[in-house]
Design a protein around this motif. Structure first.
Motif, PDB file in Angstrom:
ATOM      1  N   UNK A 143       0.833  -1.209   0.000  1.00 25.73           N
ATOM      2  CA  UNK A 143       0.000   0.000   0.000  1.00 25.73           C
ATOM      3  C   UNK A 143       0.867   1.259   0.000  1.00 25.73           C
ATOM      4  N   UNK A 144       1.879   1.299   0.886  1.00 22.34           N
ATOM      5  CA  UNK A 144       2.754   2.467   0.951  1.00 22.34           C
ATOM      6  C   UNK A 144       3.534   2.628  -0.349  1.00 22.34           C
ATOM      7  N   UNK A 145       4.008   1.516  -0.900  1.00 20.76           N
ATOM      8  CA  UNK A 145       4.769   1.590  -2.136  1.00 20.76           C
ATOM      9  C   UNK A 145       3.894   2.042  -3.312  1.00 20.76           C
ATOM     10  N   UNK A 146       2.627   1.622  -3.303  1.00 19.31           N
ATOM     11  CA  UNK A 146       1.709   2.056  -4.357  1.00 19.31           C
ATOM     12  C   UNK A 146       1.456   3.557  -4.286  1.00 19.31           C
ATOM     13  N   UNK A 147       1.281   4.075  -3.065  1.00 18.28           N
ATOM     14  CA  UNK A 147       1.107   5.519  -2.907  1.00 18.28           C
ATOM     15  C   UNK A 147       2.352   6.264  -3.378  1.00 18.28           C
ATOM     16  N   UNK A 161       1.151  11.263   0.754  1.00 22.56           N
ATOM     17  CA  UNK A 161       2.363  10.441   0.740  1.00 22.56           C
ATOM     18  C   UNK A 161       3.000  10.359   2.116  1.00 22.56           C
ATOM     19  N   UNK A 162       3.168  11.488   2.781  1.00 25.74           N
ATOM     20  CA  UNK A 162       3.776  11.472   4.103  1.00 25.74           C
ATOM     21  C   UNK A 162       2.901  10.761   5.127  1.00 25.74           C
ATOM     22  N   UNK A 163       1.589  10.945   5.031  1.00 31.73           N
ATOM     23  CA  UNK A 163       0.683  10.251   5.951  1.00 31.73           C
ATOM     24  C   UNK A 163       0.733   8.742   5.729  1.00 31.73           C
ATOM     25  N   UNK A 164       0.785   8.312   4.457  1.00 36.97           N
ATOM     26  CA  UNK A 164       0.845   6.877   4.169  1.00 36.97           C
ATOM     27  C   UNK A 164       2.136   6.265   4.687  1.00 36.97           C
ATOM     28  N   UNK A 165       3.254   6.953   4.482  1.00 33.90           N
ATOM     29  CA  UNK A 165       4.538   6.438   4.966  1.00 33.90           C
ATOM     30  C   UNK A 165       4.560   6.379   6.485  1.00 33.90           C
ATOM     31  N   UNK A 166       4.113   7.454   7.121  1.00 33.66           N
ATOM     32  CA  UNK A 166       4.154   7.516   8.583  1.00 33.66           C
ATOM     33  C   UNK A 166       3.272   6.449   9.213  1.00 33.66           C
ATOM     34  N   UNK A 167       1.984   6.442   8.871  1.00 36.32           N
ATOM     35  CA  UNK A 167       1.061   5.501   9.509  1.00 36.32           C
ATOM     36  C   UNK A 167       1.270   4.071   9.019  1.00 36.32           C
ATOM     37  N   UNK A 168       1.759   3.912   7.800  1.00 29.23           N
ATOM     38  CA  UNK A 168       2.033   2.562   7.319  1.00 29.23           C
ATOM     39  C   UNK A 168       3.128   1.892   8.116  1.00 29.23           C
ATOM     40  N   UNK A 169       4.257   2.572   8.256  1.00 34.36           N
ATOM     41  CA  UNK A 169       5.379   1.961   8.975  1.00 34.36           C
ATOM     42  C   UNK A 169       5.156   1.950  10.483  1.00 34.36           C
TER      43      UNK A 169
END
Length: 255
Positions: free
Chosen positions: A35-39, A213-221
């Protein structure tokens, strides 16, 4: 380890156990990572990994880690001379009734759900300060140098988690509720929920991150980290409780 414990507790479905053991952490991690990589792909970011690299990593897990996990579980169940005999000796020390004991009705403040919800507060306070500095170092571009204190905080976290889980399980058994295993697991692992809750607070009030993008990276990891702490602390607290119960019940002599 999982297969040995599962067999000691009387389980026989080793194939299901091995697949769950291999996929319990890996599959959620891959889903979140994809999901993060797709974003990142959608935003044409340089942090996005190529599709071939992702396929190679997944193939490596599928062809190496997964078969070894299945083989290890099968080995435990097939080779009786390596696993069954010692476990039969250890299980003969305890006499367990085949009829489940009736569990009395408990007041609301002794509910297992409330116990799980509140039990993570004390272990979380042991790492709150270091967690803040770690977030500032990772997401705030600051330098972190207190690795000795970080190690002490981690050791304190393990000790507090084991102590809280053992104590709450003891009170649960005192109230004649013998269903301790899942409660002990989530009691110890509930700290991961508080870590994720703190990450929400940090993102909203302490960071300067904006955008999808930053929200996906932050909450994903952070969700991966929180889930890892849930599994790690849950296993640590469960094993500590299991060894404690074997110790106290093993000291009881059956007439």
């Amino acid at each position: 380890v999982a297969a040995t414990l599962y067999k000691e507790l009387g389980g026989s479905k080793w194939a299901t156990l091995s697949m769950l053991t291999a996929c319990l952490f890996t599959i959620p991690f891959f889903v979140i990572f994809l999901f993060v990589n797709t974003v990142a792909w959608m935003h044409e970011s340089s942090i996005a990994l190529p599709f071939t690299t992702i396929v190679s990593i997944f193939a490596l897990w599928l062809c190496v880690a997964f078969p070894l996990t299945v083989y290890a579980a099968r080995r435990v169940f097939v080779h009786q001379q390596l696993s069954s005999e010692p476990m039969m000796i250890s299980r003969q020390k305890f006499e367990v009734s085949k009829v489940p004991r009736e569990i009395p009705t408990l007041p609301w403040y002794r509910s297992p759900y409330l116990q799980i919800f509140l039990s993570g507060i004390l272990p979380f306070t042991a790492i709150y300060i270091e967690l803040h500095f770690l977030f500032m170092a990772i997401f705030g571009h600051q330098v972190y140098t207190l690795f000795g204190i970080l190690s002490l905080a981690f050791i304190m976290l393990l000790i507090v988690t084991c102590a809280v889980t053992i104590g709450l399980t003891y009170f649960q058994l005192q109230s004649e509720d013998w269903r301790w295993w899942w409660t002990a697991l989530f009691t110890a692992g509930s700290t991961g929920i508080y870590i994720f809750a703190y990450s929400i607070f940090y993102y909203m009030y302490r960071s300067y991150m904006t955008g999808m993008l930053q929200a996906a990276i932050f909450f994903g990891y952070i969700s991966v980290v929180s889930y890892s702490f849930l599994l790690m602390l849950g296993a640590t607290g469960w094993w500590a409780t299991y060894l404690f119960l074997r110790r106290i019940y093993g000291a009881i002599k059956s007439e």
